[in-house]
Design a protein around this motif. Structure first.
Motif, PDB file in Angstrom:
ATOM      1  N   CYS A  23      -2.170   3.399   5.203  1.00 47.17           N
ATOM      2  CA  CYS A  23      -3.605   3.637   5.031  1.00 47.17           C
ATOM      3  C   CYS A  23      -4.208   3.713   6.427  1.00 47.17           C
ATOM      4  O   CYS A  23      -4.014   2.803   7.241  1.00 47.17           O
ATOM      5  CB  CYS A  23      -4.254   2.511   4.224  1.00 47.17           C
ATOM      6  N   THR A  77       4.935  -5.854   1.863  1.00 45.45           N
ATOM      7  CA  THR A  77       4.597  -4.446   1.649  1.00 45.45           C
ATOM      8  C   THR A  77       5.783  -3.681   1.092  1.00 45.45           C
ATOM      9  O   THR A  77       5.646  -2.865   0.176  1.00 45.45           O
ATOM     10  CB  THR A  77       4.131  -3.810   2.978  1.00 45.45           C
ATOM     11  N   GLY A 108       6.124  -4.087  -2.503  1.00 49.34           N
ATOM     12  CA  GLY A 108       5.035  -3.599  -3.341  1.00 49.34           C
ATOM     13  C   GLY A 108       3.818  -4.484  -3.406  1.00 49.34           C
ATOM     14  O   GLY A 108       2.945  -4.285  -4.258  1.00 49.34           O
ATOM     15  N   ARG A 109       3.713  -5.460  -2.493  1.00 51.16           N
ATOM     16  CA  ARG A 109       2.569  -6.368  -2.468  1.00 51.16           C
ATOM     17  C   ARG A 109       1.799  -6.178  -1.162  1.00 51.16           C
ATOM     18  O   ARG A 109       2.391  -6.155  -0.096  1.00 51.16           O
ATOM     19  CB  ARG A 109       3.040  -7.826  -2.579  1.00 51.16           C
ATOM     20  N   MET A 110       0.482  -6.047  -1.263  1.00 47.41           N
ATOM     21  CA  MET A 110      -0.323  -5.839  -0.058  1.00 47.41           C
ATOM     22  C   MET A 110      -0.673  -7.185   0.557  1.00 47.41           C
ATOM     23  O   MET A 110      -1.331  -8.014  -0.073  1.00 47.41           O
ATOM     24  CB  MET A 110      -1.613  -5.076  -0.405  1.00 47.41           C
ATOM     25  N   THR A 139       1.242   0.135   3.638  1.00 48.76           N
ATOM     26  CA  THR A 139       0.855  -0.229   2.284  1.00 48.76           C
ATOM     27  C   THR A 139       2.055  -0.006   1.362  1.00 48.76           C
ATOM     28  O   THR A 139       3.008   0.684   1.736  1.00 48.76           O
ATOM     29  CB  THR A 139      -0.315   0.627   1.780  1.00 48.76           C
ATOM     30  N   PRO A 140       2.016  -0.532   0.152  1.00 44.57           N
ATOM     31  CA  PRO A 140       3.068  -0.185  -0.806  1.00 44.57           C
ATOM     32  C   PRO A 140       3.110   1.327  -1.048  1.00 44.57           C
ATOM     33  O   PRO A 140       2.103   2.031  -0.899  1.00 44.57           O
ATOM     34  CB  PRO A 140       2.639  -0.943  -2.070  1.00 44.57           C
ATOM     35  N   SER A 155       0.328   3.821  -2.752  1.00 42.98           N
ATOM     36  CA  SER A 155      -0.808   2.972  -3.121  1.00 42.98           C
ATOM     37  C   SER A 155      -2.121   3.758  -3.062  1.00 42.98           C
ATOM     38  O   SER A 155      -2.390   4.470  -2.087  1.00 42.98           O
ATOM     39  CB  SER A 155      -0.899   1.775  -2.173  1.00 42.98           C
ATOM     40  N   ALA A 174      -4.939   2.197  -2.904  1.00 43.41           N
ATOM     41  CA  ALA A 174      -5.894   1.204  -2.425  1.00 43.41           C
ATOM     42  C   ALA A 174      -6.487   1.563  -1.068  1.00 43.41           C
ATOM     43  O   ALA A 174      -5.776   1.976  -0.153  1.00 43.41           O
ATOM     44  CB  ALA A 174      -5.229  -0.171  -2.355  1.00 43.41           C
ATOM     45  N   THR A 223      -6.181   6.750   2.155  1.00 44.85           N
ATOM     46  CA  THR A 223      -5.204   5.881   1.516  1.00 44.85           C
ATOM     47  C   THR A 223      -3.829   6.535   1.558  1.00 44.85           C
ATOM     48  O   THR A 223      -3.687   7.692   1.980  1.00 44.85           O
ATOM     49  CB  THR A 223      -5.594   5.617   0.059  1.00 44.85           C
ATOM     50  N   GLN A 236      -2.171   7.618  -0.927  1.00 45.71           N
ATOM     51  CA  GLN A 236      -2.228   8.811  -1.775  1.00 45.71           C
ATOM     52  C   GLN A 236      -2.962   9.951  -1.081  1.00 45.71           C
ATOM     53  O   GLN A 236      -2.578  11.118  -1.208  1.00 45.71           O
ATOM     54  CB  GLN A 236      -2.898   8.467  -3.108  1.00 45.71           C
TER      55      GLN A 236
END
Length: 298
Positions: free
Chosen positions: A116, A155, A158-160, A192-193, A196, A198, A226, A228
């Motif tokens: 991100c 990360t 899969g956890r931020m 980030t994951p 993500s 987020a 992000t 994405q």
């Protein structure tokens, strides 16, 4: 402090720091930084691309943009075709020409963490607590080695993390053409994951504020991308993976798959030149260089 700095450099591999290749990333980046530092192109990074494009045109080359290549049939006949794409796009573009075993190998390629990124316009320089940071083009913010390692592990799984490793670049400290007089620009990103959606700009700003109290008060504007958004901006950033795919030990030299010459494909005259080939992501151009040599050898 030295361990924390090395951990920040090693984290450019975008894999957990207990994996074998990560120490190599730290050593290479530290060595390069001590040679000439990490330079900025005057006027912005596009100046590098513009110079390369101008040189290609001087040599008689032609550049066509604004076209989406969906199949090899969209390309003119050529002795050699070099694709700056990752395995996912290669499968889509050349699927009918690739043998099944190669397609299966490409489908197993892993992309890893996303990123991100936030671009800032600032009313003044960053108010670093440590004034040495004002003299650095790039600053890694993460704290102790243990904190950086824990954040990267989270990360990857899969956890931020609440306090991610944040890379900060302050080009206008060295290139006054980047901002109006007295103002500054800055960009920062964290891992980030994968894929993500987020917006983690709050975590990024908290980390900067931790080392530069008053930073938020100097923000005039921000633009967030992000993981994405990264992929939408550049399809090669699958899931926001800006390094072209996970640089795990089994994907370090066998990118995108195990092959005597990873820049070649089973299709004669078709080559890969992206960061999904060795040595992976980075501002070095070596993927394209080696792909070009492979193409010249035929």
């Amino acid at each position: 402090q030295a361990r924390g700095l090395f951990a920040g450099l090693a984290a450019h591999g975008m894999v957990p720091l207990d994996q074998l290749p990560t120490a190599a990333f730290g050593m290479i980046l530290a060595a390069l930084a001590h040679v000439d530092g990490w330079p900025f192109a005057r006027g912005g990074s596009r100046a590098i691309t513009d110079a390369m494009a101008a040189y290609l045109r001087d040599l008689g080359g032609e550049i066509i943009t604004g076209v989406t290549v969906k199949s090899l049939r969209d390309l003119p006949p050529a002795r050699a075709t070099l694709l700056d794409v990752t395995p996912r796009q290669l499968l889509a573009i050349a699927d009918e020409k690739l043998p099944q075993h190669y397609r299966q190998a490409l489908s197993r390629y892993r992309y890893g963490m996303g990123a991100c990124k936030v671009d800032y316009a600032l009313s003044g320089p960053v108010p670093w607590t440590d004034k040495l940071c004002a003299r650095a083009g790039v600053v890694h913010l993460g704290g102790a080695w243990e904190a950086i390692a824990a954040a990267e592990r989270a990360t990857w799984e899969g956890r931020m993390p609440e306090q991610p490793l944040v890379l900060v670049a302050q080009p206008s400290q060295w290139d006054p053409t980047r901002a109006p007089a007295g103002k500054h620009v800055l960009w920062a990103y964290c891992h980030t994951p994968h894929a993500s959606p987020a917006d983690v700009s709050e975590a990024i700003e908290q980390q900067i504020e931790r080392f530069a109290p008053g930073f938020r008060g100097r923000i005039l504007a921000r633009h967030v991308m992000t993981a994405q958004d990264m992929e939408a901006y550049n399809p090669n950033y699958v899931g926001g993976a800006i390094n072209g795919g996970a640089q795990t030990l089994d994907q370090l030299f066998t990118r995108p798959t195990l092959r005597a010459n990873p820049y070649t494909t089973p299709v004669p005259g078709l080559f890969l030149c992206s960061s999904a080939t060795p040595p992976g992501g980075g501002v070095h151009g070596m993927c394209g260089y080696h792909a070009a040599l492979a193409a010249l050898r035929g």
